[in-house]
Write an enzyme that holds these catalytic residues in place. Sequence first.
Site, PDB file in Angstrom:
ATOM      1  N   ASP A  96      -2.288  -1.035   3.752  1.00 56.49           N
ATOM      2  CA  ASP A  96      -2.443   0.332   3.243  1.00 56.49           C
ATOM      3  C   ASP A  96      -1.119   1.101   3.339  1.00 56.49           C
ATOM      4  O   ASP A  96      -0.333   0.868   4.257  1.00 56.49           O
ATOM      5  CB  ASP A  96      -3.539   1.038   4.061  1.00 56.49           C
ATOM      6  CG  ASP A  96      -3.987   2.330   3.407  1.00 56.49           C
ATOM      7  OD1 ASP A  96      -3.769   2.505   2.190  1.00 56.49           O
ATOM      8  OD2 ASP A  96      -4.550   3.190   4.112  1.00 56.49           O
ATOM      9  N   HIS A 147       3.518  -0.437  -4.857  1.00 53.48           N
ATOM     10  CA  HIS A 147       2.776  -1.713  -4.807  1.00 53.48           C
ATOM     11  C   HIS A 147       3.745  -2.885  -4.915  1.00 53.48           C
ATOM     12  O   HIS A 147       3.587  -3.881  -4.211  1.00 53.48           O
ATOM     13  CB  HIS A 147       1.718  -1.760  -5.914  1.00 53.48           C
ATOM     14  CG  HIS A 147       0.644  -0.716  -5.742  1.00 53.48           C
ATOM     15  ND1 HIS A 147      -0.005  -0.511  -4.548  1.00 53.48           N
ATOM     16  CD2 HIS A 147       0.096   0.176  -6.611  1.00 53.48           C
ATOM     17  CE1 HIS A 147      -0.898   0.472  -4.689  1.00 53.48           C
ATOM     18  NE2 HIS A 147      -0.850   0.910  -5.934  1.00 53.48           N
ATOM     19  N   LEU A 194      -1.791 -23.247   6.282  1.00 55.64           N
ATOM     20  CA  LEU A 194      -2.479 -21.956   6.423  1.00 55.64           C
ATOM     21  C   LEU A 194      -3.573 -21.785   5.367  1.00 55.64           C
ATOM     22  O   LEU A 194      -3.351 -22.074   4.186  1.00 55.64           O
ATOM     23  CB  LEU A 194      -1.450 -20.825   6.267  1.00 55.64           C
ATOM     24  CG  LEU A 194      -1.994 -19.409   6.292  1.00 55.64           C
ATOM     25  CD1 LEU A 194      -2.382 -18.995   7.712  1.00 55.64           C
ATOM     26  CD2 LEU A 194      -0.975 -18.409   5.726  1.00 55.64           C
TER      27      LEU A 194
HETATM   28  C1  FPP Z   1      -3.179   0.118  -0.623  1.00 54.94           C
HETATM   29  O1  FPP Z   1      -2.200   1.137  -0.615  1.00 54.94           O
HETATM   30  C2  FPP Z   1      -2.698  -1.057  -1.319  1.00 54.94           C
HETATM   31  C3  FPP Z   1      -3.273  -1.617  -2.432  1.00 54.94           C
HETATM   32  C4  FPP Z   1      -4.488  -1.053  -3.069  1.00 54.94           C
HETATM   33  C5  FPP Z   1      -2.685  -2.785  -3.108  1.00 54.94           C
HETATM   34  C6  FPP Z   1      -2.202  -3.879  -2.207  1.00 54.94           C
HETATM   35  C7  FPP Z   1      -1.378  -4.804  -3.005  1.00 54.94           C
HETATM   36  C8  FPP Z   1      -0.218  -5.324  -2.615  1.00 54.94           C
HETATM   37  C9  FPP Z   1       0.377  -5.087  -1.274  1.00 54.94           C
HETATM   38  C10 FPP Z   1       0.516  -6.171  -3.581  1.00 54.94           C
HETATM   39  C11 FPP Z   1       0.658  -7.586  -3.196  1.00 54.94           C
HETATM   40  C12 FPP Z   1      -0.568  -8.322  -2.974  1.00 54.94           C
HETATM   41  C13 FPP Z   1      -0.831  -9.583  -3.434  1.00 54.94           C
HETATM   42  C14 FPP Z   1      -1.876 -10.355  -2.751  1.00 54.94           C
HETATM   43  C15 FPP Z   1      -0.147 -10.220  -4.581  1.00 54.94           C
HETATM   44  P1  FPP Z   1      -2.571   2.556  -1.239  1.00 54.94           P
HETATM   45  O2  FPP Z   1      -2.215   2.536  -2.675  1.00 54.94           O
HETATM   46  O3  FPP Z   1      -4.004   2.862  -0.949  1.00 54.94           O
HETATM   47  O4  FPP Z   1      -1.634   3.485  -0.434  1.00 54.94           O
HETATM   48  P2  FPP Z   1      -1.901   5.038  -0.084  1.00 54.94           P
HETATM   49  O5  FPP Z   1      -3.064   5.061   0.879  1.00 54.94           O
HETATM   50  O6  FPP Z   1      -0.623   5.458   0.577  1.00 54.94           O
HETATM   51  O7  FPP Z   1      -2.173   5.750  -1.383  1.00 54.94           O
END
Ligand code: FPP
Length: 255
Positions: free
Chosen positions: A13, A30, A124
């Site tokens: 997050d 992201h 893994l």
């Molecule tokens: C949450 O942060 C994150 C996500 C919804 C996306 C997670 C994806 C990645 C880390 C990309 C790589 C992953 C793979 C498996 C290829 P948020 O957007 O909710 O952050 P915020 O709470 O600060 O708004």
Amino acid sequence: MTQLPRHVAIIMDGNGRWAQSQGVPRAAGHRAGLKPTRMSIQECARRGIEALTLFAFSSENWNRPADEVSSLMNLFVDSLDREIDELHASRVRVRFIGDRKQLAVRLQTRIAAAEQRTGDNDGLRLQIAMSYGGRWDIVQAAQELARQCSSGSIRPADIDEARFAAHMQLAGVPEVDLMIRTGGEQRISNFLLWHAAYAELYFSAMLWPQFDVAELEAALSFFAGRERRFGLTQAQLSDPAGRSDPAGQPGRAGQ
Ligand code: FPP
């Protein structure tokens, strides 16, 4: 020897807030999240951790603005295309959990190819949760068991925890020992509700793009220092002969 978790789960997050702090679009946040994702996979593999489950996209994330959803889906497709050779070479076994029917067909195709290609690897076990919700997982297992009851292949009394778990998305993967959440919030947000019943929870204030080896090590040290009782008393743990359940099965008796 340091106690190592068998199964680590991560709620990644904070990409959006990191992007905001840098004055860049959320999509760039992201993309910046890919580096700690790669690092976590490599470090867990190198340390001999058996399973890693990453929360990439929740059932609820579909409600985000359409352009953010679409940039995330593109990112998943591109990163699978880019990373799959190296994952395979590192003997990682990749699997996806979640309601994959909701995903774009081109992503479903990559997912099926990645699972097929790495299915026999012995390194893994990497689970990537996409369009996943812990409640959805429980409900789909319940539906399957209900179908088996109504067809007469099992009776309601045959349903126990083991049979239930066998119909969940993580069937065959050990229960989560350590759940890490970055981004400062202290909640599970409908992630692995069933499997995290006895997980140790580590909340990091770091935003996901900032998550590094030192913070992963801090989470592993935190885990190593925990006493896991699985509902038993401290005295029972130091003298296994005093247990009423000699097998000492975790997850059966309480806190
Ligand atoms: C949450 O942060 C994150 C996500 C919804 C996306 C997670 C994806 C990645 C880390 C990309 C790589 C992953 C793979 C498996 C290829 P948020 O957007 O909710 O952050 P915020 O709470 O600060 O708004």
